[in-house]
Motif scaffolding. Structure first.
Motif, PDB file in Angstrom:
ATOM      1  N   SER A 189       3.430  12.913 -37.562  1.00 60.05           N
ATOM      2  CA  SER A 189       2.276  12.646 -36.705  1.00 60.05           C
ATOM      3  C   SER A 189       0.975  12.892 -37.454  1.00 60.05           C
ATOM      4  N   LEU A 190       0.920  14.001 -38.208  1.00 56.32           N
ATOM      5  CA  LEU A 190      -0.299  14.324 -38.951  1.00 56.32           C
ATOM      6  C   LEU A 190      -0.589  13.290 -40.031  1.00 56.32           C
ATOM      7  N   VAL A 191       0.447  12.887 -40.777  1.00 55.89           N
ATOM      8  CA  VAL A 191       0.251  11.903 -41.843  1.00 55.89           C
ATOM      9  C   VAL A 191      -0.128  10.542 -41.241  1.00 55.89           C
ATOM     10  N   LEU A 192       0.504  10.194 -40.133  1.00 56.63           N
ATOM     11  CA  LEU A 192       0.176   8.925 -39.478  1.00 56.63           C
ATOM     12  C   LEU A 192      -1.246   8.940 -38.910  1.00 56.63           C
ATOM     13  N   TYR A 193      -1.695  10.082 -38.429  1.00 55.71           N
ATOM     14  CA  TYR A 193      -3.063  10.205 -37.919  1.00 55.71           C
ATOM     15  C   TYR A 193      -4.067   9.754 -38.972  1.00 55.71           C
ATOM     16  N   ARG A 194      -3.913  10.301 -40.178  1.00 52.58           N
ATOM     17  CA  ARG A 194      -4.837   9.940 -41.255  1.00 52.58           C
ATOM     18  C   ARG A 194      -4.568   8.515 -41.753  1.00 52.58           C
ATOM     19  N   GLY A 195      -3.304   8.121 -41.794  1.00 51.51           N
ATOM     20  CA  GLY A 195      -2.976   6.789 -42.290  1.00 51.51           C
ATOM     21  C   GLY A 195      -3.525   5.684 -41.416  1.00 51.51           C
ATOM     22  N   LEU A 196      -3.462   5.863 -40.104  1.00 52.26           N
ATOM     23  CA  LEU A 196      -4.006   4.866 -39.187  1.00 52.26           C
ATOM     24  C   LEU A 196      -5.518   4.764 -39.334  1.00 52.26           C
ATOM     25  N   GLN A 197      -6.178   5.897 -39.495  1.00 50.56           N
ATOM     26  CA  GLN A 197      -7.625   5.877 -39.726  1.00 50.56           C
ATOM     27  C   GLN A 197      -7.947   5.154 -41.029  1.00 50.56           C
ATOM     28  N   ARG A 198      -7.197   5.469 -42.077  1.00 48.36           N
ATOM     29  CA  ARG A 198      -7.415   4.825 -43.371  1.00 48.36           C
ATOM     30  C   ARG A 198      -7.213   3.322 -43.273  1.00 48.36           C
ATOM     31  N   ALA A 199      -6.147   2.909 -42.606  1.00 53.31           N
ATOM     32  CA  ALA A 199      -5.841   1.484 -42.502  1.00 53.31           C
ATOM     33  C   ALA A 199      -6.968   0.735 -41.800  1.00 53.31           C
TER      34      ALA A 199
END
Length: 271
Positions: free
Chosen positions: A216-226
């Motif tokens: 969840s934490l990695v996806l949080y940042r990944g979605l923002q980055r994307a």
């Protein structure tokens, strides 16, 4: 498992990242006395020398005449993993130049952009491997939940280092398909206890199910980055969806807080 057999190049890279963060935050918590940072800067300089040596020693030949570093030069840990590949360069960008990094992205792109979802890794001959673990004994039947975010991070950092992302529209579509494959429940990445698999890739030997913290934490940042990285090639509606999913993760992390432990737990069911 193979995941535990990291070469020292990755250990050094990860340690350097933690070391710098801890050292600077501790040193600047109050006004540092004279020369308070010298032990940290001296140790960092030494570790960067070791990191450079390890990175050079871990290089191997890839298809297309590329010579790139890998997590390990022995056994089966050879190839490009999105979590591992840029570790050394995050501390020392001089270890690879922008032209070579662009060539590496071209090699990766040719292997992955037409896949239904991002792979766990790419072998030296360009073959994408979809599941984590050995070719004959994968750890799961689906991709690790955090994986789309890991590939976004690789592309984002590579671009910051001067590399050009090839086929950016195709990458955006691949990542859209991949994010769509991540199961969410109550806003968080979710591993079904009835069909357990790998959540966060580095936890591949761990039986974690339910709401899953690290993914969840990695996806949080990944979605923002994307949403930022692909702003020039995707529809505003997709950007907003990615940002809304990221916000949903933030809003629901309280579900993994344990009052009894005074900490966040790795998984809400099995952990």
């Amino acid at each position: 498992s193979m995941t535990r057999r990291r070469m020292v190049v990755l250990t050094a890279g990860a340690f350097l990242t933690s070391f710098v963060g801890f050292g600077l935050s501790s040193a600047f918590a109050t006004e540092p006395p004279c020369n308070a940072l010298k032990p940290f800067t001296d140790a960092l300089a030494t570790l960067k020398v070791w990191l450079a040596r390890c990175t050079v020693r871990s290089r191997m030949d890839f298809a297309g005449g590329l010579r790139l570093h890998t997590p390990c030069v022995t056994g089966g840990y050879k190839g490009i993993w999105p979590d591992d590949f840029l570790y050394p360069m995050l501390l020392d960008q001089s270890l690879i130049d922008a032209m070579k990094l662009t060539r590496a992205l071209e090699f990766i792109t040719e292997s992955v952009v037409e896949l239904p979802q991002v792979p766990d890794r790419i072998e030296a001959d360009g073959m994408p491997v979809m599941q984590p673990g050995g070719l004959q004994n994968p750890h799961a039947q689906h991709m690790p939940l955090h994986l789309p975010a890991a590939w976004v991070r690789l592309l984002d950092y590579a671009q910051q280092m001067g590399a050009k992302i090839p086929c950016k529209v195709d990458w955006a579509r691949l990542l859209e398909r991949s994010f769509n494959e991540v199961p969410f429940s109550c806003g968080l990445a979710y591993v079904d206890p009835q069909r357990p698999g790998v959540g966060f890739g580095f936890h591949d030997p761990c039986a974690i199910t339910g709401f899953e913290l690290m993914s969840s934490l990695v996806l949080y940042r990944g979605l923002q980055r994307a949403a930022t990285l692909f702003a020039d090639v995707v529809e505003p509606m997709l950007q907003q969806r990615w940002l809304a999913q990221a916000q949903g993760i933030r809003d629901n992390l309280h579900r993994l807080w344990s009052e009894a432990d005074g900490a966040y737990i790795a998984g809400s069911k099995d952990c």
